[in-house]
Enzyme design. Structure first.
Site, short mmCIF file in Angstrom:
data_model
loop_
_atom_site.label_atom_id
_atom_site.label_comp_id
_atom_site.label_asym_id
_atom_site.label_seq_id
_atom_site.Cartn_x
_atom_site.Cartn_y
_atom_site.Cartn_z
N LYS A 37 47.39 -62.29 68.50
CA LYS A 37 46.76 -60.97 68.59
C LYS A 37 47.13 -60.42 69.95
O LYS A 37 46.41 -60.61 70.93
CB LYS A 37 45.25 -61.05 68.40
CG LYS A 37 44.58 -59.68 68.47
CD LYS A 37 43.45 -59.56 67.49
CE LYS A 37 42.87 -58.15 67.50
NZ LYS A 37 41.99 -57.89 66.36
N ASN A 171 38.58 -57.64 50.94
CA ASN A 171 37.59 -58.44 51.66
C ASN A 171 36.21 -57.79 51.54
O ASN A 171 36.04 -56.62 51.86
CB ASN A 171 37.97 -58.55 53.14
CG ASN A 171 37.05 -59.51 53.88
OD1 ASN A 171 36.64 -60.53 53.34
ND2 ASN A 171 36.72 -59.18 55.12
#
Length: 219
Positions: A37, A171
């Site tokens: 990230k 999700n």
């Protein structure tokens, strides 16, 4: 570089959970996988949770410095957090960092921040980062009311740039049931494939969600 770029329809849609689940899935196949990230904002007690999850999921595990290049404490858009800190997010530096971290592993899973077009500053966005990487893009969709519109707009922005499409993951971020027709609308409107639908969990464990994930094909 081999792997995927993971983006989302918004912030807080579960990109880190999906990214870490991908890391675990490929590691289970015997691959060396780096969860990365490069840009993050929003720390709690000096800890960036997304970075911690990805670096610990990686095989072998990575230090924070091997997972992340730019980290800002405020939970605001990264380019604005950088401006407040008197810094500048250098896209070329981010790309060099990712190339360096990809050395010595079989695959990288690179997670963006927020949605696909979130700015990085200097007229650049995460879309430009994705273009620089050239990796297949995986879109994470929060399965709430309005998901179809957000997902189709995101997919349009990805495909219009000529980026390879890796698939999408639904999700459930909230305990409420998925609105009728949402999954059907996503399956009809998105280019596919659907790589999985994650159930709602108060504290999701990426390693335990592997059974919900169809591993995407890649070179």
């Amino acid at each position: 570089m081999k792997g995927f770029f993971v983006t989302g329809t918004d912030t807080g849609v579960g990109k880190t959970v999906v990214s870490a689940a991908l890391v675990h899935a490929y590691a289970a196949r015997g691959e060396r996988v780096a969860g990365l990230k490069p840009v993050v904002s929003g720390a709690v007690d000096g800890i960036w949770e997304d970075v911690e999850i990805l670096r610990q999921a990686s095989v072998p595990p990575r230090s924070r410095e091997e997972c992340n290049l730019y980290a800002f404490p405020p939970a605001i858009a990264p380019h604005w957090a950088a401006r407040q800190a008197g810094q500048r997010i250098d896209l070329d530096a981010v790309l060099r960092f990712l190339e360096e971290q990809a050395a010595g592993v079989d695959r990288v899973i690179v997670e963006g921040a927020g949605g696909f077009l979130v700015p990085l500053g200097d007229g650049r966005s995460f879309a430009d980062l994705a273009l620089g990487l050239g990796l297949p893009v995986v879109l994470v969709v929060d399965l709430r009311l309005g998901a179809i519109n957000h997902a189709l707009l995101s997919a349009e922005a990805i495909i219009r740039r000529g980026l390879p499409w890796g698939g999408w993951v639904g999700n459930r971020v909230r305990p409420q049931p998925v609105a009728a027709g949402t999954l059907e609308g996503l399956q009809e409107g998105l280019p596919g494939p659907c790589l999985g639908v994650f159930p709602y969990h108060v504290a999701p464990r990426p390693q335990a969600l592997g059974h919900c994930l169809k591993i995407p094909a890649s070179p």
